[in-house]
Design a protein around this motif. Structure first.
Motif, PDB file in Angstrom:
ATOM      1  N   VAL A  25       0.841  -1.197   0.000  1.00 40.75           N
ATOM      2  CA  VAL A  25       0.000   0.000   0.000  1.00 40.75           C
ATOM      3  C   VAL A  25       0.878   1.251   0.000  1.00 40.75           C
ATOM      4  CG1 VAL A  25      -2.036   1.109   0.996  1.00 40.75           C
ATOM      5  CG2 VAL A  25      -1.663  -1.327   1.379  1.00 40.75           C
ATOM      6  N   MET A  26       1.733   1.323  -1.029  1.00 34.47           N
ATOM      7  CA  MET A  26       2.624   2.475  -1.119  1.00 34.47           C
ATOM      8  C   MET A  26       3.067   2.724  -2.550  1.00 34.47           C
ATOM      9  SD  MET A  26       6.156   0.977   0.549  1.00 34.47           S
ATOM     10  CE  MET A  26       7.299   2.214   0.025  1.00 34.47           C
ATOM     11  N   GLU A  27       3.436   3.967  -2.782  1.00 38.24           N
ATOM     12  CA  GLU A  27       4.002   4.352  -4.061  1.00 38.24           C
ATOM     13  C   GLU A  27       5.469   3.929  -4.095  1.00 38.24           C
ATOM     14  OE1 GLU A  27       3.466   8.566  -4.540  1.00 38.24           O
ATOM     15  OE2 GLU A  27       1.284   8.369  -4.678  1.00 38.24           O
ATOM     16  N   ILE A  28       5.898   3.468  -5.271  1.00 40.70           N
ATOM     17  CA  ILE A  28       7.290   3.090  -5.489  1.00 40.70           C
ATOM     18  C   ILE A  28       7.784   3.962  -6.635  1.00 40.70           C
ATOM     19  CG2 ILE A  28       8.869   1.219  -6.155  1.00 40.70           C
ATOM     20  CD1 ILE A  28       7.470   0.655  -3.498  1.00 40.70           C
ATOM     21  N   SER A  29       8.853   4.706  -6.405  1.00 38.98           N
ATOM     22  CA  SER A  29       9.377   5.567  -7.470  1.00 38.98           C
ATOM     23  C   SER A  29       9.876   4.700  -8.617  1.00 38.98           C
ATOM     24  CB  SER A  29      10.490   6.469  -6.942  1.00 38.98           C
ATOM     25  OG  SER A  29      11.607   5.705  -6.558  1.00 38.98           O
ATOM     26  N   LYS A  30       9.892   5.282  -9.802  1.00 39.25           N
ATOM     27  CA  LYS A  30      10.306   4.546 -11.007  1.00 39.25           C
ATOM     28  C   LYS A  30      11.731   4.012 -10.860  1.00 39.25           C
ATOM     29  CE  LYS A  30       6.737   5.580 -13.856  1.00 39.25           C
ATOM     30  NZ  LYS A  30       6.003   4.725 -14.737  1.00 39.25           N
ATOM     31  N   ASP A  31      12.590   4.746 -10.181  1.00 40.52           N
ATOM     32  CA  ASP A  31      13.976   4.292 -10.047  1.00 40.52           C
ATOM     33  C   ASP A  31      14.150   3.210  -8.976  1.00 40.52           C
ATOM     34  OD1 ASP A  31      13.481   6.301  -8.098  1.00 40.52           O
ATOM     35  OD2 ASP A  31      15.626   6.647  -7.854  1.00 40.52           O
ATOM     36  N   GLN A  32      13.151   3.016  -8.110  1.00 43.04           N
ATOM     37  CA  GLN A  32      13.234   1.963  -7.092  1.00 43.04           C
ATOM     38  C   GLN A  32      12.637   0.643  -7.564  1.00 43.04           C
ATOM     39  OE1 GLN A  32      11.313   3.608  -3.557  1.00 43.04           O
ATOM     40  NE2 GLN A  32      13.302   3.586  -2.546  1.00 43.04           N
ATOM     41  N   ALA A  33      11.754   0.680  -8.564  1.00 34.76           N
ATOM     42  CA  ALA A  33      11.095  -0.539  -9.037  1.00 34.76           C
ATOM     43  C   ALA A  33      12.138  -1.524  -9.543  1.00 34.76           C
ATOM     44  CB  ALA A  33      10.095  -0.190 -10.140  1.00 34.76           C
ATOM     45  N   GLN A  34      11.885  -2.794  -9.305  1.00 37.49           N
ATOM     46  CA  GLN A  34      12.813  -3.846  -9.698  1.00 37.49           C
ATOM     47  C   GLN A  34      12.161  -4.751 -10.738  1.00 37.49           C
ATOM     48  OE1 GLN A  34      16.062  -4.025  -8.340  1.00 37.49           O
ATOM     49  NE2 GLN A  34      15.436  -2.031  -7.562  1.00 37.49           N
ATOM     50  N   MET A  35      12.939  -5.636 -11.314  1.00 35.49           N
ATOM     51  CA  MET A  35      12.422  -6.627 -12.256  1.00 35.49           C
ATOM     52  C   MET A  35      12.598  -8.011 -11.641  1.00 35.49           C
ATOM     53  SD  MET A  35      11.353  -5.159 -15.049  1.00 35.49           S
ATOM     54  CE  MET A  35      11.415  -6.318 -16.385  1.00 35.49           C
TER      55      MET A  35
END
Length: 164
Positions: A25-35
């Motif tokens: 239940v949180m926003e994840i910045s584009k640079d923190q997102a993983q694959m």
């Protein structure tokens, strides 16, 4: 496979300028997102004595490891100023010595405050202030940063739509 949350490994929803993790239940910045379920990646800055002049908000962006290395540098500088102050007290002879002593005292006070800033940031992150930053302490900390669990991928689970 799409982007995954760096905290729980769940699939993320793409929003305008960020991702959203339903599980956390949180926003994840584009640079923190993983694959593919990779864990959050911590980048370590190279530290330099000039970094001690940075502002507190700037220092708060440093990784814990970088702050530990910077604290070691701050303590080394502080010790050299303390030694110079001790020598200055015992040999003070004239106005020029007094001016030099005042300059060293001001530098000692500044490096002490900067050391306190770094110690308190570390205390907030680690719940303690490292007492002695020996080579043994540093190598154990580095070993922990490189252990398998720290760098293992998380298991990703698919939801009812088949998305990660």
């Amino acid at each position: 496979m799409g982007y995954t949350c760096p905290y729980c490994g769940s699939g993320l929803h793409d929003e305008k300028d960020h991702y959203f993790c339903d599980f956390c239940v949180m926003e994840i910045s584009k640079d923190q997102a993983q694959m593919g379920g990779h864990r959050i990646h911590e980048t370590h800055q190279k530290v330099d004595p000039s970094d001690l002049k940075k502002t507190t908000p700037e220092l708060m962006t440093y990784s814990t490891w970088s702050l530990i290395l910077l604290l070691k540098e701050a303590r080394k500088l502080r010790a050299s100023f303390y030694k110079e102050l001790s020598i200055g007290r015992s040999k003070s002879r004239g106005v020029r010595d007094k001016e030099r002593f005042d300059d060293v005292a001001a530098e000692y006070q500044e490096i002490t405050k900067r050391m306190y800033i770094i110690e308190n940031i570390l205390k907030k992150r680690l719940s303690y202030i490292p007492e002695r930053l020996t080579d043994n302490y540093l190598s154990k900390h580095e070993e922990q940063m490189n252990n398998k669990k720290t760098n293992d991928k998380m298991i990703t689970f698919t939801d009812s739509d088949g998305e990660v």
